[in-house]
Design a protein around this motif. Sequence first.
Motif, PDB file in Angstrom:
ATOM      1  N   GLU B  13      40.249   2.750 -12.643  1.00 22.00           N
ATOM      2  CA  GLU B  13      40.326   3.473 -11.475  1.00 22.00           C
ATOM      3  C   GLU B  13      39.967   2.483 -10.309  1.00 22.00           C
ATOM      4  O   GLU B  13      40.789   2.299  -9.391  1.00 22.00           O
ATOM      5  CB  GLU B  13      39.170   4.590 -11.457  1.00 22.00           C
ATOM      6  N   VAL B  14      38.902   1.665 -10.398  1.00 26.70           N
ATOM      7  CA  VAL B  14      38.455   0.632  -9.379  1.00 26.70           C
ATOM      8  C   VAL B  14      39.209  -0.372  -9.409  1.00 26.70           C
ATOM      9  O   VAL B  14      39.833  -1.037  -8.112  1.00 26.70           O
ATOM     10  CB  VAL B  14      37.102   0.097  -9.722  1.00 26.70           C
ATOM     11  N   SER B  15      40.006  -0.581 -10.450  1.00 29.46           N
ATOM     12  CA  SER B  15      41.087  -1.933 -10.542  1.00 29.46           C
ATOM     13  C   SER B  15      42.302  -1.600  -9.667  1.00 29.46           C
ATOM     14  O   SER B  15      42.638  -2.260  -8.828  1.00 29.46           O
ATOM     15  CB  SER B  15      41.309  -2.138 -12.166  1.00 29.46           C
ATOM     16  N   ASN B  16      42.735  -0.417  -9.797  1.00 29.64           N
ATOM     17  CA  ASN B  16      43.666   0.194  -9.085  1.00 29.64           C
ATOM     18  C   ASN B  16      43.442   0.133  -7.660  1.00 29.64           C
ATOM     19  O   ASN B  16      44.370  -0.252  -6.617  1.00 29.64           O
ATOM     20  CB  ASN B  16      44.286   1.413  -9.457  1.00 29.64           C
ATOM     21  N   ILE B  17      42.418   0.751  -7.415  1.00 29.30           N
ATOM     22  CA  ILE B  17      41.886   0.582  -5.906  1.00 29.30           C
ATOM     23  C   ILE B  17      41.771  -0.666  -5.349  1.00 29.30           C
ATOM     24  O   ILE B  17      42.476  -1.081  -4.244  1.00 29.30           O
ATOM     25  CB  ILE B  17      40.534   1.156  -5.572  1.00 29.30           C
ATOM     26  N   ALA B  77      31.853 -16.902 -11.759  1.00 29.13           N
ATOM     27  CA  ALA B  77      30.808 -16.361 -12.899  1.00 29.13           C
ATOM     28  C   ALA B  77      29.865 -15.271 -12.488  1.00 29.13           C
ATOM     29  O   ALA B  77      29.332 -15.550 -11.268  1.00 29.13           O
ATOM     30  CB  ALA B  77      30.132 -17.264 -13.931  1.00 29.13           C
ATOM     31  N   SER B  78      29.837 -14.133 -13.164  1.00 31.51           N
ATOM     32  CA  SER B  78      28.773 -13.334 -12.526  1.00 31.51           C
ATOM     33  C   SER B  78      27.776 -13.175 -13.928  1.00 31.51           C
ATOM     34  O   SER B  78      28.294 -13.011 -14.866  1.00 31.51           O
ATOM     35  CB  SER B  78      29.354 -12.245 -11.959  1.00 31.51           C
ATOM     36  N   SER B  79      26.670 -12.729 -13.468  1.00 26.25           N
ATOM     37  CA  SER B  79      25.741 -12.131 -14.544  1.00 26.25           C
ATOM     38  C   SER B  79      24.718 -11.186 -13.957  1.00 26.25           C
ATOM     39  O   SER B  79      24.567 -11.197 -12.784  1.00 26.25           O
ATOM     40  CB  SER B  79      24.718 -13.417 -14.839  1.00 26.25           C
ATOM     41  N   CYS B  80      24.719 -10.126 -14.875  1.00 25.54           N
ATOM     42  CA  CYS B  80      24.014  -8.723 -14.403  1.00 25.54           C
ATOM     43  C   CYS B  80      22.894  -8.348 -14.924  1.00 25.54           C
ATOM     44  O   CYS B  80      22.972  -8.599 -16.242  1.00 25.54           O
ATOM     45  CB  CYS B  80      25.095  -7.760 -14.146  1.00 25.54           C
ATOM     46  N   PHE B  81      21.820  -7.923 -14.345  1.00 24.46           N
ATOM     47  CA  PHE B  81      20.723  -7.344 -15.078  1.00 24.46           C
ATOM     48  C   PHE B  81      20.979  -5.698 -14.572  1.00 24.46           C
ATOM     49  O   PHE B  81      20.065  -5.329 -13.603  1.00 24.46           O
ATOM     50  CB  PHE B  81      19.469  -8.180 -14.526  1.00 24.46           C
ATOM     51  N   CYS B  90      34.346  -4.990 -12.109  1.00 24.80           N
ATOM     52  CA  CYS B  90      35.734  -4.926 -12.380  1.00 24.80           C
ATOM     53  C   CYS B  90      36.155  -6.160 -11.395  1.00 24.80           C
ATOM     54  O   CYS B  90      35.844  -6.378 -10.190  1.00 24.80           O
ATOM     55  CB  CYS B  90      36.486  -3.880 -11.844  1.00 24.80           C
ATOM     56  N   THR B  91      36.770  -7.102 -11.943  1.00 22.26           N
ATOM     57  CA  THR B  91      37.189  -8.410 -11.182  1.00 22.26           C
ATOM     58  C   THR B  91      38.715  -8.244 -11.382  1.00 22.26           C
ATOM     59  O   THR B  91      39.261  -8.362 -12.267  1.00 22.26           O
ATOM     60  CB  THR B  91      36.666 -10.039 -11.590  1.00 22.26           C
ATOM     61  N   VAL B  92      39.511  -8.596 -10.175  1.00 22.05           N
ATOM     62  CA  VAL B  92      40.841  -8.599 -10.101  1.00 22.05           C
ATOM     63  C   VAL B  92      41.420 -10.090  -9.574  1.00 22.05           C
ATOM     64  O   VAL B  92      40.572 -10.322  -8.413  1.00 22.05           O
ATOM     65  CB  VAL B  92      41.437  -7.755  -9.253  1.00 22.05           C
ATOM     66  N   ARG B  93      42.094 -10.826 -10.350  1.00 18.37           N
ATOM     67  CA  ARG B  93      42.632 -12.062  -9.634  1.00 18.37           C
ATOM     68  C   ARG B  93      44.020 -11.945  -9.492  1.00 18.37           C
ATOM     69  O   ARG B  93      44.719 -11.225  -9.863  1.00 18.37           O
ATOM     70  CB  ARG B  93      42.712 -13.072 -10.919  1.00 18.37           C
ATOM     71  N   TRP B  94      44.453 -12.284  -8.130  1.00 19.51           N
ATOM     72  CA  TRP B  94      45.757 -12.047  -7.352  1.00 19.51           C
ATOM     73  C   TRP B  94      46.338 -13.390  -6.742  1.00 19.51           C
ATOM     74  O   TRP B  94      45.371 -14.356  -6.378  1.00 19.51           O
ATOM     75  CB  TRP B  94      45.540 -11.027  -6.366  1.00 19.51           C
ATOM     76  N   ALA B 101      43.377 -15.161  -4.473  1.00 18.93           N
ATOM     77  CA  ALA B 101      42.540 -13.979  -4.279  1.00 18.93           C
ATOM     78  C   ALA B 101      41.650 -13.625  -5.362  1.00 18.93           C
ATOM     79  O   ALA B 101      42.442 -13.240  -6.504  1.00 18.93           O
ATOM     80  CB  ALA B 101      42.924 -12.780  -3.237  1.00 18.93           C
ATOM     81  N   ILE B 102      40.306 -13.497  -5.263  1.00 16.43           N
ATOM     82  CA  ILE B 102      39.765 -13.012  -6.429  1.00 16.43           C
ATOM     83  C   ILE B 102      38.676 -11.882  -5.802  1.00 16.43           C
ATOM     84  O   ILE B 102      38.020 -12.584  -4.921  1.00 16.43           O
ATOM     85  CB  ILE B 102      38.833 -14.162  -7.114  1.00 16.43           C
ATOM     86  N   VAL B 103      38.683 -10.815  -6.253  1.00 13.10           N
ATOM     87  CA  VAL B 103      37.846  -9.736  -5.728  1.00 13.10           C
ATOM     88  C   VAL B 103      37.198  -9.013  -6.939  1.00 13.10           C
ATOM     89  O   VAL B 103      37.601  -8.780  -8.029  1.00 13.10           O
ATOM     90  CB  VAL B 103      38.815  -8.582  -4.968  1.00 13.10           C
ATOM     91  N   SER B 104      35.821  -9.086  -6.900  1.00 16.88           N
ATOM     92  CA  SER B 104      35.082  -8.427  -7.639  1.00 16.88           C
ATOM     93  C   SER B 104      34.105  -7.294  -7.046  1.00 16.88           C
ATOM     94  O   SER B 104      33.898  -7.199  -6.142  1.00 16.88           O
ATOM     95  CB  SER B 104      33.847  -9.349  -8.096  1.00 16.88           C
ATOM     96  N   VAL B 105      34.167  -6.203  -7.894  1.00 12.86           N
ATOM     97  CA  VAL B 105      33.731  -5.048  -7.457  1.00 12.86           C
ATOM     98  C   VAL B 105      32.626  -4.523  -8.473  1.00 12.86           C
ATOM     99  O   VAL B 105      32.766  -4.691  -9.785  1.00 12.86           O
ATOM    100  CB  VAL B 105      34.386  -3.499  -7.548  1.00 12.86           C
ATOM    101  N   PHE B 106      31.147  -4.358  -8.155  1.00 14.95           N
ATOM    102  CA  PHE B 106      30.218  -4.121  -8.903  1.00 14.95           C
ATOM    103  C   PHE B 106      29.811  -2.846  -8.704  1.00 14.95           C
ATOM    104  O   PHE B 106      29.358  -2.405  -7.407  1.00 14.95           O
ATOM    105  CB  PHE B 106      28.891  -5.027  -8.935  1.00 14.95           C
ATOM    106  N   GLY B 107      29.314  -1.681  -9.751  1.00 16.62           N
ATOM    107  CA  GLY B 107      29.123  -0.384  -9.426  1.00 16.62           C
ATOM    108  C   GLY B 107      27.676  -0.402 -10.163  1.00 16.62           C
ATOM    109  O   GLY B 107      27.669  -0.467 -11.300  1.00 16.62           O
TER     110      GLY B 107
END
Lengths: 117, 110
Positions: B13-17, B77-81, B90-94, B101-107
């Motif tokens: 869902e987030v990737s489509n958005i 690169a990303s790292s999450c705690f 979700c990361t989208v490369r375009w 364009a590289i867009v990262s979304v963290f929820g």
Amino acid sequence: MNNFIVNRSSHPFNSHEVKQILEQIVCPAINRQTDYDSMKCIQLSKDLSQIIKDAMKLLNYDQYKYVIQVVLGQCQNENLMMTCRCLWDIQQDNYVSYVYSNEKIFCAVTVFGLFYY
Amino acid sequence: MDDTHDTSFIVDEVSNITKEAIEATIGSQSYQQAKINTWTSNIVEAILNSLTKLNKPFKYIVSCVIMQKNGAGLHTASSCFWDNTTDGSCTVRWENKTMYAIVSVFGLSI
């Protein structure tokens, strides 16, 4: 009337402290690279994000979740723009951003700290 | 009734958005130094607005990197705690002919 009482952190996110940690980790790591090497930088970006995450855990901020983002690139007179927006609690959540570069490589690190209720 | 749909981070869902926001902002454009600031802001704000409309109990972080195509290498690169069961990213490369364009979304759930 309903009162929604929000928890407050007993040890909140301190931007200044985090920024110092980032300087201590990022500068030597980048300076150790003699040149831009694609394979080494893949591993370096992953390693940096893990090391910074572990350092954040040691800071012992109370009830915080972290997101660490590392952007590493070759300096070749390119233009690059990085933007971010967040939907969060402005009183408790914060971020620290740190950019370092030498002639060959640049590195932009952003650490987000989000309070967990 | 399955409750998890309303309270979990759904990557597709987030990737489509994210893809829609990128296409709408820079889909047909060539790299322009003067506009890059507006583009990154517009992409990020469009994604955040769409995510808010999902009405899920999440905090969001949206980050966008736009880079001119000139042969240089770029790594992210990303790292999450966080809580693996409820939080997600979700990361989208375009790319097009002139830029990446590289867009990262963290929820993160609250």
